[in-house]
Design an enzyme around this catalytic site. Structure first.
Site, mmCIF file in Angstrom:
data_model
loop_
_atom_site.group_PDB
_atom_site.id
_atom_site.type_symbol
_atom_site.label_atom_id
_atom_site.label_comp_id
_atom_site.label_asym_id
_atom_site.label_seq_id
_atom_site.Cartn_x
_atom_site.Cartn_y
_atom_site.Cartn_z
ATOM 1 N N ARG A 90 0.823 -1.215 0.000
ATOM 2 C CA ARG A 90 0.000 0.000 0.000
ATOM 3 C C ARG A 90 0.856 1.263 0.000
ATOM 4 O O ARG A 90 0.504 2.259 -0.635
ATOM 5 C CB ARG A 90 -0.927 -0.020 1.220
ATOM 6 N N HIS B 244 0.274 4.154 -2.693
ATOM 7 C CA HIS B 244 -0.057 5.525 -2.308
ATOM 8 C C HIS B 244 1.053 6.500 -2.673
ATOM 9 O O HIS B 244 0.796 7.690 -2.856
ATOM 10 C CB HIS B 244 -0.361 5.598 -0.808
ATOM 11 N N ASN C 137 -4.231 8.706 4.166
ATOM 12 C CA ASN C 137 -3.028 8.184 4.823
ATOM 13 C C ASN C 137 -3.038 8.292 6.342
ATOM 14 O O ASN C 137 -2.447 7.464 7.040
ATOM 15 C CB ASN C 137 -1.785 8.922 4.305
ATOM 16 N N HIS D 62 -6.075 -6.366 -2.445
ATOM 17 C CA HIS D 62 -6.948 -6.452 -1.274
ATOM 18 C C HIS D 62 -7.222 -7.903 -0.867
ATOM 19 O O HIS D 62 -8.037 -8.141 0.020
ATOM 20 C CB HIS D 62 -8.253 -5.705 -1.523
#
Length: 316
Positions: free
Chosen positions: A60, A64, A92, A191
């Site tokens: 992640r 991001h 975040n 996911h």
């Protein structure tokens, strides 16, 4: 045409036909820091031995990072007198984690080959190694990124896809980064590992109908309608610490935890690809690996742009 003119023309054709991210190569550190990849792999393996969830967190972090002004390590920067970093942005804040693992890797690399391996590349390698360690596919990580000297709070607030996005908005957010719908559906398969905070899926389990009622009720036990925003639930109810294709199987049973997850199988254009991945793990693995390479190529800083930070938390 003279020979010198001919040579110049050939050079210009080669330069102009080179891809914008042509400077990235899987062998970038072979000579300057040959132990780099094995050191990152060992550190990731050690971190996941302590906490398997960290694998999802490291993937992640890379995601991001790349979605805000490209894969430049900006997500790792702490606030400074010159800019507010991305860590406190909505997507975040109290959510992204793993910074200490990256710090450990960076410290080890600096001791072995000072000023060579960028923080942005560490994120890319650590993401791949996390997936592999949890049973997923491998791929050749393209390397040679350099680190930005600043970060963008506004970019982090506006460019990272929201868990409340509908399918068209999700497709657009990836398209804006040069990623296809196929890439988006494959990358969503990340996911299959990790957990999400109650605040990100509360609306989905309490207010929406495109969710299995028994599944929704089971999740409500740990996510009350008021409060409990930071309580965690697995994104993949079947195997949250194994990188497999169960995420897509869950979507077919309306057991997607996030609204944006279930949007991938809700009578829309993504249904067919979800079905393919739920039936064929190898196809998912292949497409996910390719999509991760594509994502890692979002606007990298190369050549003399940016820098190689000595400390991932601050510019040199």
């Amino acid at each position: 045409m003279g020979i010198n003119t001919l040579i110049i023309c050939i050079v210009l054709v080669v330069l102009c036909s080179s891809p914008a991210n042509g400077q990235l190569t899987s062998t970038f550190y072979n000579n300057t820091c040959p132990k780099a990849l094995s050191m990152v792999r060992a550190a990731v393996k050690q971190a996941l031995a302590k906490e398997k969830r960290m694998g999802a967190s490291l993937v992640r972090l890379h995601f991001h990072d790349c979605f805000v002004n490209g894969c430049d390590g900006s997500i790792l920067l702490d606030d400074s007198a010159n800019f507010t970093g991305e860590k406190t942005a909505g997507p975040n804040n109290n959510s992204v984690r793993g910074f200490d693992v990256i710090d450990t890797i960076k410290t080890q690399l600096e001791a072995t080959c000072t000023g060579i391996v960028s923080c942005a590349d560490i994120l890319a390698i650590a993401a791949r190694d996390s997936v592999v360690e949890l049973g997923g596919p491998t791929w050749r990580v393209q390397l040679g990124r350099r680190d930005s000297r600043n970060a963008s709070l506004s970019g982090a607030n506006s460019q990272i896809p929201a868990p409340t996005s509908n399918l068209s908005a999700f497709i657009s957010s990836f398209s804006n980064k040069g990623l296809s719908t196929k890439d988006m559906i494959a990358l969503s398969g990340a996911h299959t590992i990790g957990q999400a905070r109650c605040t990100t899926f509360k609306g989905h389990i309490y207010n929406e109908t495109n969710i299995n009622s028994s599944f929704a009720n089971s999740v409500k036990a740990n996510c009350p309608s008021t409060g409990g925003d930071n309580n965690l639930s697995p994104l993949d109810v079947q195997s949250a610490t194994v990188f497999d294709n169960k995420y897509y199987v869950n979507l077919q049973s309306q057991k997607g935890l996030l609204h944006s997850d279930q949007e991938l199988f809700n009578g829309g254009s993504a249904d067919s690809q979800v079905t393919t991945y739920s039936n064929n793990r190898n196809t998912f693995f292949r497409d996910f690996a390719a999509a991760m390479v594509n994502m890692g190529n979002i606007s990298p800083l190369t050549g003399t742009n940016g820098e190689v930070r000595k400390n991932c938390r601050k510019p040199n």
